[in-house]
Design a protein around this motif. Sequence first.
Motif, PDB file in Angstrom:
ATOM      1  N   ARG A  12       0.840  -1.211   0.000  1.00 27.31           N
ATOM      2  CA  ARG A  12       0.000   0.000   0.000  1.00 27.31           C
ATOM      3  C   ARG A  12       0.867   1.249   0.000  1.00 27.31           C
ATOM      4  NH1 ARG A  12      -2.654   3.080   4.288  1.00 27.31           N
ATOM      5  NH2 ARG A  12      -4.362   4.244   3.357  1.00 27.31           N
ATOM      6  N   LEU A  13       1.958   1.240   0.773  1.00 28.98           N
ATOM      7  CA  LEU A  13       2.888   2.363   0.794  1.00 28.98           C
ATOM      8  C   LEU A  13       3.451   2.604  -0.606  1.00 28.98           C
ATOM      9  CD1 LEU A  13       4.694   4.488   2.201  1.00 28.98           C
ATOM     10  CD2 LEU A  13       6.301   2.625   2.710  1.00 28.98           C
ATOM     11  N   ILE A  14       3.871   1.532  -1.269  1.00 30.63           N
ATOM     12  CA  ILE A  14       4.416   1.630  -2.629  1.00 30.63           C
ATOM     13  C   ILE A  14       3.365   2.176  -3.585  1.00 30.63           C
ATOM     14  CG2 ILE A  14       5.285   0.284  -4.588  1.00 30.63           C
ATOM     15  CD1 ILE A  14       6.534  -1.625  -2.435  1.00 30.63           C
ATOM     16  N   SER A  15       2.153   1.668  -3.462  1.00 25.15           N
ATOM     17  CA  SER A  15       1.063   2.105  -4.333  1.00 25.15           C
ATOM     18  C   SER A  15       0.769   3.592  -4.165  1.00 25.15           C
ATOM     19  CB  SER A  15      -0.192   1.278  -4.028  1.00 25.15           C
ATOM     20  OG  SER A  15      -1.287   1.749  -4.744  1.00 25.15           O
ATOM     21  N   LEU A  16       0.775   4.080  -2.921  1.00 20.58           N
ATOM     22  CA  LEU A  16       0.528   5.499  -2.661  1.00 20.58           C
ATOM     23  C   LEU A  16       1.677   6.371  -3.160  1.00 20.58           C
ATOM     24  CD1 LEU A  16      -1.058   5.276   0.899  1.00 20.58           C
ATOM     25  CD2 LEU A  16      -2.208   5.965  -1.215  1.00 20.58           C
ATOM     26  N   LEU A  17       2.901   5.919  -2.955  1.00 17.51           N
ATOM     27  CA  LEU A  17       4.057   6.671  -3.446  1.00 17.51           C
ATOM     28  C   LEU A  17       4.046   6.780  -4.964  1.00 17.51           C
ATOM     29  CD1 LEU A  17       6.925   5.333  -1.143  1.00 17.51           C
ATOM     30  CD2 LEU A  17       6.025   7.663  -1.200  1.00 17.51           C
ATOM     31  N   ALA A  18       3.578   5.734  -5.638  1.00 15.17           N
ATOM     32  CA  ALA A  18       3.531   5.724  -7.099  1.00 15.17           C
ATOM     33  C   ALA A  18       2.564   6.772  -7.647  1.00 15.17           C
ATOM     34  CB  ALA A  18       3.153   4.336  -7.604  1.00 15.17           C
ATOM     35  N   ARG A  19       1.662   7.285  -6.811  1.00 18.43           N
ATOM     36  CA  ARG A  19       0.717   8.319  -7.254  1.00 18.43           C
ATOM     37  C   ARG A  19       1.325   9.720  -7.225  1.00 18.43           C
ATOM     38  NH1 ARG A  19      -4.865   6.755  -4.068  1.00 18.43           N
ATOM     39  NH2 ARG A  19      -4.902   4.546  -4.624  1.00 18.43           N
ATOM     40  N   VAL A  20       2.477   9.860  -6.556  1.00 17.56           N
ATOM     41  CA  VAL A  20       3.142  11.160  -6.485  1.00 17.56           C
ATOM     42  C   VAL A  20       3.717  11.489  -7.856  1.00 17.56           C
ATOM     43  CG1 VAL A  20       5.037  12.458  -5.422  1.00 17.56           C
ATOM     44  CG2 VAL A  20       3.701  10.843  -4.038  1.00 17.56           C
ATOM     45  N   PRO A  21       3.434  12.702  -8.390  1.00 17.61           N
ATOM     46  CA  PRO A  21       3.977  13.061  -9.706  1.00 17.61           C
ATOM     47  C   PRO A  21       5.494  12.923  -9.741  1.00 17.61           C
ATOM     48  CG  PRO A  21       2.378  14.689  -8.985  1.00 17.61           C
ATOM     49  CD  PRO A  21       2.595  13.759  -7.825  1.00 17.61           C
ATOM     50  N   ALA A  28       8.811   4.359  -6.990  1.00 12.46           N
ATOM     51  CA  ALA A  28       8.060   4.230  -5.745  1.00 12.46           C
ATOM     52  C   ALA A  28       8.600   3.074  -4.904  1.00 12.46           C
ATOM     53  CB  ALA A  28       6.577   4.026  -6.039  1.00 12.46           C
ATOM     54  N   ARG A  29       8.946   1.972  -5.557  1.00 13.50           N
ATOM     55  CA  ARG A  29       9.516   0.833  -4.825  1.00 13.50           C
ATOM     56  C   ARG A  29      10.865   1.203  -4.216  1.00 13.50           C
ATOM     57  NH1 ARG A  29       6.905  -3.662  -4.742  1.00 13.50           N
ATOM     58  NH2 ARG A  29       5.284  -4.080  -6.260  1.00 13.50           N
ATOM     59  N   ARG A  30      11.690   1.926  -4.986  1.00 12.00           N
ATOM     60  CA  ARG A  30      12.997   2.354  -4.459  1.00 12.00           C
ATOM     61  C   ARG A  30      12.818   3.311  -3.283  1.00 12.00           C
ATOM     62  NH1 ARG A  30      14.538   2.167  -9.979  1.00 12.00           N
ATOM     63  NH2 ARG A  30      14.100   4.375 -10.262  1.00 12.00           N
ATOM     64  N   ALA A  31      11.874   4.252  -3.417  1.00 12.88           N
ATOM     65  CA  ALA A  31      11.616   5.216  -2.341  1.00 12.88           C
ATOM     66  C   ALA A  31      11.107   4.507  -1.091  1.00 12.88           C
ATOM     67  CB  ALA A  31      10.611   6.265  -2.801  1.00 12.88           C
ATOM     68  N   ALA A  32      10.190   3.561  -1.280  1.00 14.36           N
ATOM     69  CA  ALA A  32       9.644   2.811  -0.136  1.00 14.36           C
ATOM     70  C   ALA A  32      10.743   2.018   0.559  1.00 14.36           C
ATOM     71  CB  ALA A  32       8.532   1.877  -0.613  1.00 14.36           C
ATOM     72  N   LEU A  33      11.606   1.388  -0.231  1.00 12.09           N
ATOM     73  CA  LEU A  33      12.706   0.606   0.347  1.00 12.09           C
ATOM     74  C   LEU A  33      13.653   1.501   1.142  1.00 12.09           C
ATOM     75  CD1 LEU A  33      13.832  -2.213   0.622  1.00 12.09           C
ATOM     76  CD2 LEU A  33      15.113  -1.855  -1.496  1.00 12.09           C
ATOM     77  N   GLN A  34      13.929   2.686   0.604  1.00 14.87           N
ATOM     78  CA  GLN A  34      14.803   3.635   1.313  1.00 14.87           C
ATOM     79  C   GLN A  34      14.161   4.080   2.621  1.00 14.87           C
ATOM     80  OE1 GLN A  34      17.739   4.073   0.176  1.00 14.87           O
ATOM     81  NE2 GLN A  34      18.481   5.612   1.579  1.00 14.87           N
ATOM     82  N   LEU A  35      12.850   4.346   2.593  1.00 16.91           N
ATOM     83  CA  LEU A  35      12.146   4.731   3.812  1.00 16.91           C
ATOM     84  C   LEU A  35      12.173   3.612   4.851  1.00 16.91           C
ATOM     85  CD1 LEU A  35       9.023   6.503   2.275  1.00 16.91           C
ATOM     86  CD2 LEU A  35      10.775   7.591   3.681  1.00 16.91           C
ATOM     87  N   ILE A  36      12.005   2.386   4.387  1.00 12.58           N
ATOM     88  CA  ILE A  36      12.003   1.237   5.301  1.00 12.58           C
ATOM     89  C   ILE A  36      13.387   1.030   5.905  1.00 12.58           C
ATOM     90  CG2 ILE A  36      11.783  -1.283   5.363  1.00 12.58           C
ATOM     91  CD1 ILE A  36       9.510  -0.883   3.223  1.00 12.58           C
ATOM     92  N   LYS A  37      14.411   1.138   5.069  1.00 16.16           N
ATOM     93  CA  LYS A  37      15.787   0.946   5.562  1.00 16.16           C
ATOM     94  C   LYS A  37      16.168   2.006   6.595  1.00 16.16           C
ATOM     95  CE  LYS A  37      17.952  -1.348   1.596  1.00 16.16           C
ATOM     96  NZ  LYS A  37      18.933  -1.185   0.492  1.00 16.16           N
ATOM     97  N   LYS A  38      15.670   3.218   6.391  1.00 15.81           N
ATOM     98  CA  LYS A  38      16.020   4.320   7.293  1.00 15.81           C
ATOM     99  C   LYS A  38      14.771   4.815   8.018  1.00 15.81           C
ATOM    100  CE  LYS A  38      20.039   5.771   4.729  1.00 15.81           C
ATOM    101  NZ  LYS A  38      20.815   6.858   4.174  1.00 15.81           N
ATOM    102  N   ARG A  39      14.033   3.868   8.593  1.00 13.87           N
ATOM    103  CA  ARG A  39      12.754   4.252   9.192  1.00 13.87           C
ATOM    104  C   ARG A  39      12.892   5.198  10.373  1.00 13.87           C
ATOM    105  NH1 ARG A  39      13.122  -1.049   8.864  1.00 13.87           N
ATOM    106  NH2 ARG A  39      13.509  -2.358  10.658  1.00 13.87           N
TER     107      ARG A  39
END
Length: 201
Positions: A12-21, A28-39
């Motif tokens: 769901r996080l990835i899906s929401l990030l993918a909606r950002v222009p 979005a997957r890379r951004a989500a992974l970065q957020l998870i790694k550095k939570r």
Amino acid sequence: MPRAVAGPEIERLISLLARVPGLGPRSARRAALQLIKKREQLMGPLASAMEDVLGKIATCRVCGNVDVRDPCSICTDDTRDPNLLVVVADVSDLWALERAGALNARYHVLGGTLSPLDGIGPDDLNLASLVGRVHEGAIKEVLLALGGTVDGQTTAHYVTDLLRESGVKVTRLAHGVPVGGELDYLDEGTLAAAIRARTSL
């Protein structure tokens, strides 16, 4: 169809990030992974900042800017030149001009540009309050900082005609803004040069 590689919350996080222009599914997957790694350093503070701003977002009733107060920080800044009003299509354009740092003016956000193909006419834009602000008397110059697109130029001509009887000086950005270009994608140097070389219509 690709299978999910993580739990539903992460998907769901990835899906929401993918909606950002500007972010596609891979970004979005890379951004989500970065957020998870550095939570601790990123995800927690980001979630807190988003929750904090969510209930405070306001659209300025004077200029149309987005802020956490109404009137916004720009409209309540007494150091800004009350004689110069910069008209932009969108808040992103206002922010782009502010990044350039070449103006110390007040703004007016139209909320878009005239686009008959998309069904956007004069009644869909923030034009009535623009005319009202100009007729209040303090404004001496209206700078039309609209993009070089066909819709942007059409809107500039429409606003010029609308303000013709007001007696204010109407200017536009110089041609340093490329035809077909959007303000939000230009660098600060190009924007600053275009502002300095503005011309009368």
